[in-house]
Design a protein around this motif. Structure first.
Motif, mmCIF file in Angstrom:
data_model
loop_
_atom_site.group_PDB
_atom_site.id
_atom_site.type_symbol
_atom_site.label_atom_id
_atom_site.label_comp_id
_atom_site.label_asym_id
_atom_site.label_seq_id
_atom_site.Cartn_x
_atom_site.Cartn_y
_atom_site.Cartn_z
ATOM 1 N N ALA A 10 16.355 -2.805 45.026
ATOM 2 C CA ALA A 10 16.483 -1.705 45.984
ATOM 3 C C ALA A 10 15.105 -1.134 46.311
ATOM 4 O O ALA A 10 14.183 -1.186 45.500
ATOM 5 C CB ALA A 10 17.392 -0.610 45.435
ATOM 6 N N LEU A 11 14.998 -0.579 47.506
ATOM 7 C CA LEU A 11 13.748 -0.033 48.025
ATOM 8 C C LEU A 11 13.729 1.480 47.815
ATOM 9 O O LEU A 11 14.480 2.206 48.466
ATOM 10 C CB LEU A 11 13.631 -0.360 49.517
ATOM 11 C CG LEU A 11 12.416 0.173 50.260
ATOM 12 C CD1 LEU A 11 11.138 -0.499 49.769
ATOM 13 C CD2 LEU A 11 12.583 -0.033 51.756
ATOM 14 N N THR A 12 12.898 1.962 46.894
ATOM 15 C CA THR A 12 12.872 3.379 46.509
ATOM 16 C C THR A 12 14.296 3.933 46.503
ATOM 17 O O THR A 12 14.628 4.810 47.299
ATOM 18 C CB THR A 12 11.952 4.230 47.425
ATOM 19 O OG1 THR A 12 12.430 4.233 48.767
ATOM 20 C CG2 THR A 12 10.533 3.699 47.391
ATOM 21 N N LYS A 39 23.059 -7.062 54.247
ATOM 22 C CA LYS A 39 22.572 -6.113 55.248
ATOM 23 C C LYS A 39 23.118 -4.713 54.979
ATOM 24 O O LYS A 39 24.085 -4.533 54.262
ATOM 25 C CB LYS A 39 22.997 -6.560 56.652
ATOM 26 C CG LYS A 39 22.382 -7.878 57.101
ATOM 27 C CD LYS A 39 22.841 -8.219 58.511
ATOM 28 C CE LYS A 39 22.209 -9.511 58.999
ATOM 29 N NZ LYS A 39 22.654 -9.858 60.373
ATOM 30 N N GLN A 40 22.488 -3.739 55.615
ATOM 31 C CA GLN A 40 22.942 -2.349 55.563
ATOM 32 C C GLN A 40 23.097 -1.856 54.126
ATOM 33 O O GLN A 40 24.080 -1.200 53.778
ATOM 34 C CB GLN A 40 24.272 -2.201 56.318
ATOM 35 C CG GLN A 40 24.231 -2.629 57.772
ATOM 36 C CD GLN A 40 23.322 -1.729 58.610
ATOM 37 O OE1 GLN A 40 23.347 -0.511 58.470
ATOM 38 N NE2 GLN A 40 22.532 -2.329 59.475
ATOM 39 N N SER A 41 22.139 -2.187 53.290
ATOM 40 C CA SER A 41 22.206 -1.787 51.888
ATOM 41 C C SER A 41 20.872 -1.165 51.481
ATOM 42 O O SER A 41 19.921 -1.120 52.264
ATOM 43 C CB SER A 41 22.520 -2.985 50.990
ATOM 44 O OG SER A 41 21.395 -3.846 50.906
ATOM 45 N N TYR A 42 20.819 -0.695 50.241
ATOM 46 C CA TYR A 42 19.580 -0.118 49.732
ATOM 47 C C TYR A 42 18.514 -1.175 49.459
ATOM 48 O O TYR A 42 17.395 -0.826 49.070
ATOM 49 C CB TYR A 42 19.850 0.650 48.437
ATOM 50 C CG TYR A 42 20.627 1.932 48.625
ATOM 51 C CD1 TYR A 42 20.156 2.937 49.462
ATOM 52 C CD2 TYR A 42 21.828 2.141 47.951
ATOM 53 C CE1 TYR A 42 20.860 4.118 49.633
ATOM 54 C CE2 TYR A 42 22.535 3.323 48.113
ATOM 55 C CZ TYR A 42 22.047 4.306 48.950
ATOM 56 O OH TYR A 42 22.741 5.476 49.113
ATOM 57 N N PRO A 56 17.146 7.511 57.819
ATOM 58 C CA PRO A 56 16.849 6.279 57.082
ATOM 59 C C PRO A 56 15.405 5.846 57.271
ATOM 60 O O PRO A 56 14.777 6.114 58.294
ATOM 61 C CB PRO A 56 17.800 5.268 57.735
ATOM 62 C CG PRO A 56 17.923 5.753 59.151
ATOM 63 C CD PRO A 56 17.852 7.260 59.078
ATOM 64 N N LEU A 57 14.895 5.189 56.255
ATOM 65 C CA LEU A 57 13.615 4.498 56.336
ATOM 66 C C LEU A 57 13.890 3.066 55.900
ATOM 67 O O LEU A 57 14.447 2.848 54.819
ATOM 68 C CB LEU A 57 12.589 5.128 55.399
ATOM 69 C CG LEU A 57 11.629 6.179 55.958
ATOM 70 C CD1 LEU A 57 10.689 6.649 54.858
ATOM 71 C CD2 LEU A 57 10.837 5.641 57.139
ATOM 72 N N LEU A 161 26.912 0.831 44.657
ATOM 73 C CA LEU A 161 25.898 1.764 45.137
ATOM 74 C C LEU A 161 25.393 1.277 46.484
ATOM 75 O O LEU A 161 24.578 0.357 46.569
ATOM 76 C CB LEU A 161 24.732 1.867 44.142
ATOM 77 C CG LEU A 161 25.026 2.510 42.789
ATOM 78 C CD1 LEU A 161 23.748 2.555 41.950
ATOM 79 C CD2 LEU A 161 25.602 3.901 42.946
ATOM 80 N N ARG A 162 25.896 1.865 47.543
ATOM 81 C CA ARG A 162 25.490 1.475 48.889
ATOM 82 C C ARG A 162 25.535 2.699 49.796
ATOM 83 O O ARG A 162 26.248 3.662 49.517
ATOM 84 C CB ARG A 162 26.360 0.352 49.422
ATOM 85 C CG ARG A 162 27.842 0.631 49.461
ATOM 86 C CD ARG A 162 28.581 -0.562 50.058
ATOM 87 N NE ARG A 162 29.997 -0.301 50.245
ATOM 88 C CZ ARG A 162 30.940 -0.725 49.431
ATOM 89 N NH1 ARG A 162 30.621 -1.458 48.371
ATOM 90 N NH2 ARG A 162 32.214 -0.448 49.680
#
Length: 218
Positions: A10-12, A39-42, A56-57, A161-162
């Motif tokens: 996951a990205l931060t 797609k569309q995930s952390y 979002p970033l 966790l999404r």
């Protein structure tokens, strides 16, 4: 191999993700390295709180094998100026936060000078940097070698966790903390760990500690 906890890369990622890491760091935490990209995930995005609310970033990615691209082979896109977007967006959202200046230079150095253009490598690099700031031992992070089938592990949060319609861990009870741009309706939970660090700094581990209740119904 046995894992005490299973998570996706996951990205931060959000605070719930780091709360789980904080309370499982004495064991082995499996970071899923044998899945296909989702797609569309952390995995390549996070959510922050700015003057106009939650936003979002994300980092644009390239999928050499389309939807069947292994997560470790997803590349960071060379199109778009995402680093500049991140710099400006984070400065606007958190420039006045108490600890923004304390952390931002090292973070921008991490995503600004990559030797490997893979999403997996960037996420792991960021996790290994963020963990010590949160009193988490990064040695607990173990990339998986094989894919564990779904519903075969009681502490599996790879897909629950999404960002949208996700399911938070039963033991996770978000704790409110100071947010610079908290809206009138009150505290906004489940933002990127950057929100917690920029606002709370060295007190951030206290929030992770207080956010976990292994017996929430007692």
């Amino acid at each position: 191999m046995h894992y005490d906890l299973l998570l996706s890369t996951a990205l931060t990622p959000p605070i719930s993700y780091f709360t789980l890491l904080y309370h499982h760091q004495s064991g082995r935490v499996g970071l899923e390295a044998a899945e296909h990209y989702i797609k569309q995930s952390y995995r390549n995005r996070c959510y922050i709180l700015g003057p106009n609310g939650v936003q979002p970033l994300s980092i644009p990615v390239e999928l050499p094998q389309g939807t069947k691209t292994p997560i470790t082979e997803v590349r960071l896109s060379t199109h778009g100026q995402w680093r500049s977007v991140w710099h400006q967006t984070l400065a606007t959202a958190y420039g006045a936060s108490p600890y923004y200046e304390y952390y931002i230079d090292e973070l921008e150095a991490l995503w600004g000078t990559l030797e490997d253009d893979s999403l997996w490598a960037l996420n792991l690099r960021l996790l290994q940097h963020l963990c010590p700031l949160l009193e988490i031992d990064p040695a607990c992070l173990c990339p998986t070698e094989d894919f564990t089938p779904l519903e075969c592990h009681e502490a599996d949060y790879r897909y629950s966790l999404r960002p949208k319609q996700g399911t938070l861990p039963p033991a996770y009870l978000p704790q409110a903390y100071h947010q610079l741009d908290r809206p009138a309706r009150g505290f906004v939970p489940e933002l990127s760990i950057l929100d917690l660090l920029f606002n709370m700094g060295p007190e951030s581990p206290l929030i992770l500690q207080a956010s976990y209740h292994p017996y929430p119904h007692e």
